[in-house]
Scaffold this motif. Sequence first.
Motif: not given
Length: 518
Positions: A465-485
Motif C-alpha cells: 500500500g501507499s498512503d498520501s494526504t495530497d489533495t485529490p482533483s477531478v480529472f479533465a474538470a473542463s470536460d465535466w458533464i453535468s449529467e454524469a454520476n
Amino acid sequence: MALTKISTDGVKDDAVTAGKIPANAVGSSELADNAVDTAAIADDAVTSAKIANNTITSANIADNAITTDAIANGNITNVKLNSNSVDSNELVASSVTTAKIADDAVTADKLANSINTAIAANTAKDLTALSASNLTSGTVPDARFPATLPAISGASLTNLPTKGTNLVINGSMAVSQRNTTFSPSGTDQIYTLDRFEHLATGGAVGDCTITQNQSYNISGVGDMKSYKITPDATNTPTGGGNVVIRHQIEGQNLQHLEYGTSNAKSITISFFAKTAAANSGDQYTLCLFHKRSGDDAQRTINASFTPTSSWQRFTLTFAGDTDTSYDIKDGNGGAMTLTWILASGPDDIMSQKSSWATDGGYFRAVTGQSNFMDNTGNEFFMTGVQMEVGTSASDFVQESYADTLIKCKRYFQNHAPVNSDHMMWGVGRAEGNTGRIGLPVSVPMRAAPTVACGQNRLMRYDGAGSDSTDTPSVFAASDWISEANVYTIDFGGHSLSHNNMYNLTSSANGGLTFDSEI
C-alpha cells in the motif's frame, strides 16, 4: 175665450212648478247656459253613462275627490299609470310575489349586501344553479361547508402550495451532512447546515457557535430542526464589516421570474425566527442581491425584521425588477443571494432599499440595525425558510427528508467511513504515481466538485500500500458533464506502478467529500 199665447211678463214668478211641466217637455234647447248648477243635480244622478269619453280631465277633479269606492275593480290599468309613479310607498307589504317578478328581472345591482346573510339564514333557498361568476368578493364562512366535501378534480384547484414551490433548498434545516456543530472564527466563510453559509467580512469578527437545533411547538409547523447561532466573543463591526447567514440560488432556477421585463414577478420570502431574551426585540436585515447577464453586475433590495424570544413567522415581499438592463443571469452559477445580516459596520447601515437599486452588490443593513455580536448571551434561531413567486406566503411545505437530501447532494456529498472502519471507495489504475479512480456519486452535481480527503487514504495493490494526504482533483474538470454520476478523480502523491490496478481505501477516520457549492 181661449188663451193662445202668454208672454213672459204675464207669468208670475215661481208660478211654473214641476207639476205644470209635462214629462220630457224640457230639452237642452230650453236650458240656458250654466242654468243647471250643482244644487239642481240630484245625488247619484250623473252616472258613467251620462259622461262622454275623455270628458273629465284632471282639472275637473278636486283634490282627494276620487276615493277607493269610486274606482271600479280592474279599471286602473297600466296605461293609466304615469312612468315611475308607483314607488315603494304604494306597494303593500309582501305584495310582490315570485309570480309578479319577470324572469331575469332581478340583476346583481338590485341585490343589497345583506342578501348574503339573508340567504345563509334561510336554508330553503336553492343556490345549486348559482354561477361562480356571481361570487366576485367576500368569504364563505367555514360553517357553510359540509363536514365531507364532494369529490373535486385537482385541476380545478389553484394557488395551492405544492412540492417544488419553494425556491430555497433545505429551508427546514433538516439536512446537515458536514456536521451538526460548527465553530467559525475571524472572517471564516463556511457552509454549515446544508445550503446555508456563515460569512464574516473584513471589519467584523464572526466568532460563533452554530448548531443544528431541535425546536419544538413552532406555531404552524410543529417540531422541526432550526439553524441556531450564538456569539463566542463580542465584537463591534467597523467600516463595511458584516456577519451574515447566506443562501445562494442558481440562475437557471429563477428564469421564470422574468426580471428585466415588464412582466417581472414579485417574490415573497417567509421564515420563522426567534432570539434569546438578551436580544429579544433587536432589529436585523434581510438583504437580497440578483446578478445580471454579461458583466455580473448586481442589484440590491432589503427589509428589516424584529424577532423576539418567541417564535414568529416573518413575511417579506419584494417586487420584481423591471429594469430592462438587469435580467437574472442564467446557468448553474449563483444568480440570487439571500442574506440575513446579524451585525453590520456603520458604512453598510443606511435607509431601506425598498426597490431594486444598483449598489455594487454590497451587504446593506437597514437603519436601526442591531449588533448581534455585542453579547455572548445573544441567540438567533431560524427555520421554515421559503421563497415563492407572488405577493403572499403560503403555508410552509415540509417535504420529506429524502427529497431534501437529494437536492442538497447536488451541492455537497460526504463519503465517510462507518464506525471508524476503513471504507473502500473504488478501484482504478495508476497513471504514474497518481491513482485515477472512477467514483460514483448519488446525484449529479452542480459543477465539477472540489474533492477532499479528511485524512490519509491508501492505494493498495497485491498486499502493498501507499498512503498520501495530497489533495485529490477531478480529472479533465473542463470536460465535466453535468449529467454524469461517475467522476474520474486523480489521487496524487503515491508511489505506484504505472497502469497497475489499485484499490482506494479510506484511513480509519478519513472521509471523502465532493463540494460543488456556489
